[in-house]
Design a protein around this motif. Structure first.
Motif, PDB file in Angstrom:
ATOM      1  N   CYS A  24       0.829  -1.204   0.000  1.00 45.51           N
ATOM      2  CA  CYS A  24       0.000   0.000   0.000  1.00 45.51           C
ATOM      3  C   CYS A  24       0.866   1.259   0.000  1.00 45.51           C
ATOM      4  O   CYS A  24       0.658   2.165  -0.816  1.00 45.51           O
ATOM      5  CB  CYS A  24      -0.916  -0.008   1.223  1.00 45.51           C
ATOM      6  SG  CYS A  24      -2.016   1.416   1.319  1.00 45.51           S
ATOM      7  N   PHE A  25       1.846   1.313   0.887  1.00 43.17           N
ATOM      8  CA  PHE A  25       2.677   2.510   1.016  1.00 43.17           C
ATOM      9  C   PHE A  25       3.493   2.799  -0.233  1.00 43.17           C
ATOM     10  O   PHE A  25       3.695   3.953  -0.585  1.00 43.17           O
ATOM     11  CB  PHE A  25       3.598   2.417   2.231  1.00 43.17           C
ATOM     12  CG  PHE A  25       2.876   2.515   3.542  1.00 43.17           C
ATOM     13  CD1 PHE A  25       1.719   3.264   3.676  1.00 43.17           C
ATOM     14  CD2 PHE A  25       3.340   1.839   4.648  1.00 43.17           C
ATOM     15  CE1 PHE A  25       1.049   3.350   4.884  1.00 43.17           C
ATOM     16  CE2 PHE A  25       2.676   1.914   5.863  1.00 43.17           C
ATOM     17  CZ  PHE A  25       1.536   2.670   5.987  1.00 43.17           C
ATOM     18  N   GLU A  26       3.966   1.756  -0.920  1.00 42.21           N
ATOM     19  CA  GLU A  26       4.750   2.018  -2.126  1.00 42.21           C
ATOM     20  C   GLU A  26       3.886   2.554  -3.256  1.00 42.21           C
ATOM     21  O   GLU A  26       4.384   3.128  -4.210  1.00 42.21           O
ATOM     22  CB  GLU A  26       5.538   0.787  -2.573  1.00 42.21           C
ATOM     23  CG  GLU A  26       4.711  -0.263  -3.233  1.00 42.21           C
ATOM     24  CD  GLU A  26       5.521  -1.181  -4.131  1.00 42.21           C
ATOM     25  OE1 GLU A  26       6.675  -0.887  -4.431  1.00 42.21           O
ATOM     26  OE2 GLU A  26       4.951  -2.187  -4.549  1.00 42.21           O
ATOM     27  N   ALA A  27       2.562   2.388  -3.149  1.00 37.28           N
ATOM     28  CA  ALA A  27       1.641   2.884  -4.171  1.00 37.28           C
ATOM     29  C   ALA A  27       1.005   4.218  -3.802  1.00 37.28           C
ATOM     30  O   ALA A  27       0.416   4.872  -4.656  1.00 37.28           O
ATOM     31  CB  ALA A  27       0.534   1.853  -4.417  1.00 37.28           C
ATOM     32  N   GLY A  32       4.917   6.799  -1.642  1.00 43.68           N
ATOM     33  CA  GLY A  32       5.461   5.845  -2.601  1.00 43.68           C
ATOM     34  C   GLY A  32       6.777   6.274  -3.222  1.00 43.68           C
ATOM     35  O   GLY A  32       7.538   5.441  -3.711  1.00 43.68           O
ATOM     36  N   LEU A  33       7.048   7.563  -3.194  1.00 44.58           N
ATOM     37  CA  LEU A  33       8.322   8.035  -3.724  1.00 44.58           C
ATOM     38  C   LEU A  33       9.481   7.684  -2.803  1.00 44.58           C
ATOM     39  O   LEU A  33      10.635   7.706  -3.213  1.00 44.58           O
ATOM     40  CB  LEU A  33       8.267   9.549  -3.953  1.00 44.58           C
ATOM     41  CG  LEU A  33       7.232  10.013  -4.985  1.00 44.58           C
ATOM     42  CD1 LEU A  33       7.150  11.535  -5.005  1.00 44.58           C
ATOM     43  CD2 LEU A  33       7.559   9.474  -6.364  1.00 44.58           C
ATOM     44  N   PHE A  34       9.173   7.355  -1.535  1.00 42.95           N
ATOM     45  CA  PHE A  34      10.214   7.066  -0.548  1.00 42.95           C
ATOM     46  C   PHE A  34      10.248   5.614  -0.102  1.00 42.95           C
ATOM     47  O   PHE A  34      11.217   5.175   0.490  1.00 42.95           O
ATOM     48  CB  PHE A  34      10.037   7.975   0.676  1.00 42.95           C
ATOM     49  CG  PHE A  34      10.058   9.426   0.326  1.00 42.95           C
ATOM     50  CD1 PHE A  34      11.249  10.059   0.010  1.00 42.95           C
ATOM     51  CD2 PHE A  34       8.885  10.160   0.264  1.00 42.95           C
ATOM     52  CE1 PHE A  34      11.263  11.395  -0.341  1.00 42.95           C
ATOM     53  CE2 PHE A  34       8.898  11.498  -0.075  1.00 42.95           C
ATOM     54  CZ  PHE A  34      10.091  12.124  -0.381  1.00 42.95           C
ATOM     55  N   ILE A  35       9.182   4.866  -0.351  1.00 42.56           N
ATOM     56  CA  ILE A  35       9.132   3.442   0.002  1.00 42.56           C
ATOM     57  C   ILE A  35       9.405   2.642  -1.270  1.00 42.56           C
ATOM     58  O   ILE A  35       8.623   2.666  -2.198  1.00 42.56           O
ATOM     59  CB  ILE A  35       7.760   3.046   0.577  1.00 42.56           C
ATOM     60  CG1 ILE A  35       7.395   3.867   1.800  1.00 42.56           C
ATOM     61  CG2 ILE A  35       7.702   1.549   0.868  1.00 42.56           C
ATOM     62  CD1 ILE A  35       8.174   3.532   3.040  1.00 42.56           C
ATOM     63  N   ALA A 120       9.129   3.715 -10.537  1.00 43.67           N
ATOM     64  CA  ALA A 120       9.384   5.155 -10.435  1.00 43.67           C
ATOM     65  C   ALA A 120       8.124   6.002 -10.573  1.00 43.67           C
ATOM     66  O   ALA A 120       8.056   7.103 -10.036  1.00 43.67           O
ATOM     67  CB  ALA A 120      10.402   5.573 -11.489  1.00 43.67           C
ATOM     68  N   ILE A 121       7.111   5.489 -11.261  1.00 47.52           N
ATOM     69  CA  ILE A 121       5.887   6.266 -11.470  1.00 47.52           C
ATOM     70  C   ILE A 121       4.665   5.623 -10.824  1.00 47.52           C
ATOM     71  O   ILE A 121       3.553   6.112 -10.990  1.00 47.52           O
ATOM     72  CB  ILE A 121       5.641   6.508 -12.979  1.00 47.52           C
ATOM     73  CG1 ILE A 121       5.464   5.184 -13.734  1.00 47.52           C
ATOM     74  CG2 ILE A 121       6.741   7.353 -13.575  1.00 47.52           C
ATOM     75  CD1 ILE A 121       5.037   5.345 -15.182  1.00 47.52           C
TER      76      ILE A 121
END
Length: 167
Positions: A24-27, A32-35, A120-121
């Motif tokens: 969830c956090f990476e999305a 998400g820019l930091f995980i 990355a996106i």
């Protein structure tokens, strides 16, 4: 990382929540820019290789977490869309934003799929899709498809590299 993996090994009851949270956090927009997705992959491989969680359970919770993250980003985008378009940032980058939104409207399903696969996106595409006003039901359908494909790729990576963490 070793102490983190040791903590997981000593607290396997938290494994599923950890996988879901990392997916969830990476999305999520901003977070998400930091995980990194590499952290989720490392934890998933470790859990599977150490037999702390089955690959099916890991993939189920990763699917749920990724879907929650993507849908949150989309609906945040829908909410801020009207305000965003009148912001100074949007005025400054209007040409780029218009081009991106045109691509999403034209290749929506492809943009959603590519956005889910490319780390990355990953946290930006749902937001931009929501800002662009892309249909919510279409987004849900294509996002579930994209998350499903991403989950299968995650499973292949877990099984293919689990020997790295085997005891």
């Amino acid at each position: 990382m070793d102490s983190f993996l040791a903590w997981i090994a000593n607290n396997p009851s938290y494994a599923h929540y950890l996988v879901m949270g990392l997916a969830c956090f990476e999305a999520l927009v901003g977070i998400g820019l930091f995980i990194s997705g590499a952290l989720l992959l490392s934890v998933a491989i470790f859990l599977y290789a150490q037999q702390l969680a089955s690959v099916e359970a890991i993939l189920f919770f990763a699917f749920i977490g990724a879907t929650i993250g993507d849908q949150s980003g989309y609906w945040i985008g829908r909410r801020i869309g009207p305000t965003f378009h009148t912001s100074k940032f949007a005025a400054r980058y209007r040409r780029h934003i218009e081009r991106t939104e045109a691509l999403i409207r034209r290749y929506g399903w492809g943009a959603i799929l590519i956005g889910r696969i490319i780390p990355a996106i990953r946290s930006i595409v749902p937001l931009i899709t929501g800002i662009s006003g892309y249909n919510g039901l279409k987004y849900l359908f294509f996002d579930l498809l994209a998350v499903g494909i991403w989950t299968l790729l995650l499973g292949a990576a877990i099984i293919g590299t689990s020997g790295l963490f085997a005891s």
